[in-house]
Design an enzyme around this catalytic site. Structure first.
Site, PDB file in Angstrom:
ATOM      1  CE  LYS A  14      69.922  -4.292 -12.814  1.00 60.36           C
ATOM      2  NZ  LYS A  14      70.661  -4.817 -11.608  1.00 60.36           N
ATOM      3  NE  ARG A  89      72.274  -9.940 -15.289  1.00 56.18           N
ATOM      4  CZ  ARG A  89      71.155  -9.539 -14.335  1.00 56.18           C
ATOM      5  NH1 ARG A  89      70.101  -8.823 -15.397  1.00 56.18           N
ATOM      6  NH2 ARG A  89      70.947  -9.499 -13.332  1.00 56.18           N
ATOM      7  NE  ARG A 128      65.584  -7.602  -3.881  1.00 56.22           N
ATOM      8  CZ  ARG A 128      66.326  -7.555  -5.194  1.00 56.22           C
ATOM      9  NH1 ARG A 128      66.150  -6.276  -5.921  1.00 56.22           N
ATOM     10  NH2 ARG A 128      66.998  -8.360  -5.657  1.00 56.22           N
ATOM     11  NE  ARG A 161      65.053 -11.436  -7.158  1.00 60.21           N
ATOM     12  CZ  ARG A 161      65.689 -10.743  -7.936  1.00 60.21           C
ATOM     13  NH1 ARG A 161      65.435  -9.490  -8.247  1.00 60.21           N
ATOM     14  NH2 ARG A 161      66.919 -11.113  -8.318  1.00 60.21           N
ATOM     15  NE  ARG A 172      71.169 -12.030  -7.743  1.00 60.12           N
ATOM     16  CZ  ARG A 172      70.326 -11.375  -6.909  1.00 60.12           C
ATOM     17  NH1 ARG A 172      70.210 -12.050  -5.748  1.00 60.12           N
ATOM     18  NH2 ARG A 172      69.773 -10.088  -7.108  1.00 60.12           N
TER      19      ARG A 172
HETATM   20  P1  ADP Z   1      69.161  -8.662 -10.250  1.00 57.53           P
HETATM   21  O1  ADP Z   1      69.825  -7.531 -10.764  1.00 57.53           O
HETATM   22  O2  ADP Z   1      69.112  -8.236  -8.815  1.00 57.53           O
HETATM   23  O3  ADP Z   1      70.171  -9.763 -10.167  1.00 57.53           O
HETATM   24  P2  ADP Z   1      67.420  -9.599 -12.295  1.00 57.53           P
HETATM   25  O4  ADP Z   1      65.966  -9.731 -12.016  1.00 57.53           O
HETATM   26  O5  ADP Z   1      67.710  -8.412 -13.158  1.00 57.53           O
HETATM   27  O6  ADP Z   1      67.968  -9.334 -10.713  1.00 57.53           O
HETATM   28  O7  ADP Z   1      67.945 -11.151 -12.886  1.00 57.53           O
HETATM   29  C1  ADP Z   1      67.896 -12.176 -11.940  1.00 57.53           C
HETATM   30  C2  ADP Z   1      68.382 -13.474 -12.607  1.00 57.53           C
HETATM   31  O8  ADP Z   1      67.643 -13.540 -13.857  1.00 57.53           O
HETATM   32  C3  ADP Z   1      69.809 -13.328 -12.926  1.00 57.53           C
HETATM   33  O9  ADP Z   1      70.645 -13.640 -11.881  1.00 57.53           O
HETATM   34  C4  ADP Z   1      70.082 -14.274 -14.026  1.00 57.53           C
HETATM   35  O10 ADP Z   1      70.069 -15.611 -13.549  1.00 57.53           O
HETATM   36  C5  ADP Z   1      68.724 -14.015 -14.825  1.00 57.53           C
HETATM   37  N1  ADP Z   1      68.815 -12.751 -15.771  1.00 57.53           N
HETATM   38  C6  ADP Z   1      68.115 -11.717 -15.742  1.00 57.53           C
HETATM   39  N2  ADP Z   1      68.672 -11.093 -16.935  1.00 57.53           N
HETATM   40  C7  ADP Z   1      69.328 -11.669 -17.636  1.00 57.53           C
HETATM   41  C8  ADP Z   1      70.158 -11.626 -18.900  1.00 57.53           C
HETATM   42  N3  ADP Z   1      69.934 -10.189 -19.497  1.00 57.53           N
HETATM   43  N4  ADP Z   1      70.885 -12.412 -19.115  1.00 57.53           N
HETATM   44  C9  ADP Z   1      71.357 -13.645 -18.574  1.00 57.53           C
HETATM   45  N5  ADP Z   1      70.624 -13.882 -17.399  1.00 57.53           N
HETATM   46  C10 ADP Z   1      69.600 -12.866 -16.924  1.00 57.53           C
END
Ligand code: ADP
Ligand code: ZN
Length: 219
Positions: A14, A89, A128, A161, A172
């Site tokens: 993404k 999400r 990554r 990360r 995740r």
């Molecule tokens: P990835 O898609 O690789 O898991 P992100 O950077 O999108 O990485 O998200 C990292 C973390 O941030 C998630 O595991 C969650 O804890 C939190 N997070 C991000 N976006 C949301 C969201 N829309 N709702 C709830 N938690 C979120």
């Protein structure tokens, strides 16, 4: 105001896709993950609350996320177009987003689902590495930097990360399956879902999306 969403499991690409779209359009990139990481770095009250969820690979509560997104939309207003990455999400977040967009007389135009197999996702996430200075993404085997641990673009230090460890990755991916995957059907039924094969080269993915965006009026 056009609105698009990049939907996909962790590791589906993404962020990389968002960079490609940003370089060619005027869409404002809203990554809730990036916003949360910034809040954590700055030690804000929201950041302190979000940190424990993020470390475990769990979702941050919907109300916190919506506050972040609403503030960002208010800032940009109706004249901008938006590209969401990592949001919504959950079905609940998707419903709240629809309500929020209605205030701006807008709706979700397209949801691009970046589809990838589980073993590809795990490989991408464990390998990554990210530049601490400029945020460029690398992969220890697929996109290695010229010098190990050093960014080609700016010479900054590369880091992993904290939630890209094997154990948190598995969590995740499970959270994606349980909480987020339902959005595929949700948006398909709304007639806005576009499936994109995320195993393709990043330039191909960007080109496919850009072609669809040309049909929308706006930036
Ligand atoms: P990835 O898609 O690789 O898991 P992100 O950077 O999108 O990485 O998200 C990292 C973390 O941030 C998630 O595991 C969650 O804890 C939190 N997070 C991000 N976006 C949301 C969201 N829309 N709702 C709830 N938690 C979120
Ligand atoms: Zn860099």
């Amino acid at each position: 105001m056009n609105t698009i969403i990049l939907l996909g499991a962790p590791g589906a690409g993404k962020g990389t896709t968002a960079e490609g779209i940003k370089a060619k359009t005027r869409y404002v990139h809203i990554s809730t993950g990036d916003m949360l990481r910034e809040a954590v770095r700055n030690g804000t009250p929201l950041g302190r609350e979000a940190k424990t969820y993020m470390e475990r690979g769990e979702l941050v509560p919907d109300d916190l996320i919506l506050k972040l997104v609403e503030a960002r939309l208010q800032e940009g207003g109706r004249d901008e177009s938006y590209m969401f990455d990592g949001f919504p999400r959950t079905i609940e977040q998707a419903k709240l987003l629809a309500q929020l967009l209605a205030k701006f007389h807008a709706k979700v135009d397209y949801v691009f689902f970046l589809d990838a197999a589980r073993d590809v996702l795990i490989d991408r996430l464990t390998g990554r590495r990210i530049c601490r200075e400029c945020g460029t993404n690398y992969h220890v085997r697929n996109i290695p930097p010229k010098r190990e641990g050093v960014c080609d673009a700016c010479g900054g230090e590369l880091y992993q990360r904290p939630d890209d460890t094997e154990e948190t990755i598995v969590n995740r991916l499970n959270v994606f399956r349980k909480e987020t995957e339902g959005l595929i059907t949700f948006y398909d039924e709304e007639g806005v879902l576009v499936r994109v094969d995320s195993a393709q080269h990043r330039d191909k993915i960007t080109a496919e999306i850009l072609e669809m965006l040309e049909e929308l009026a706006g930036p």
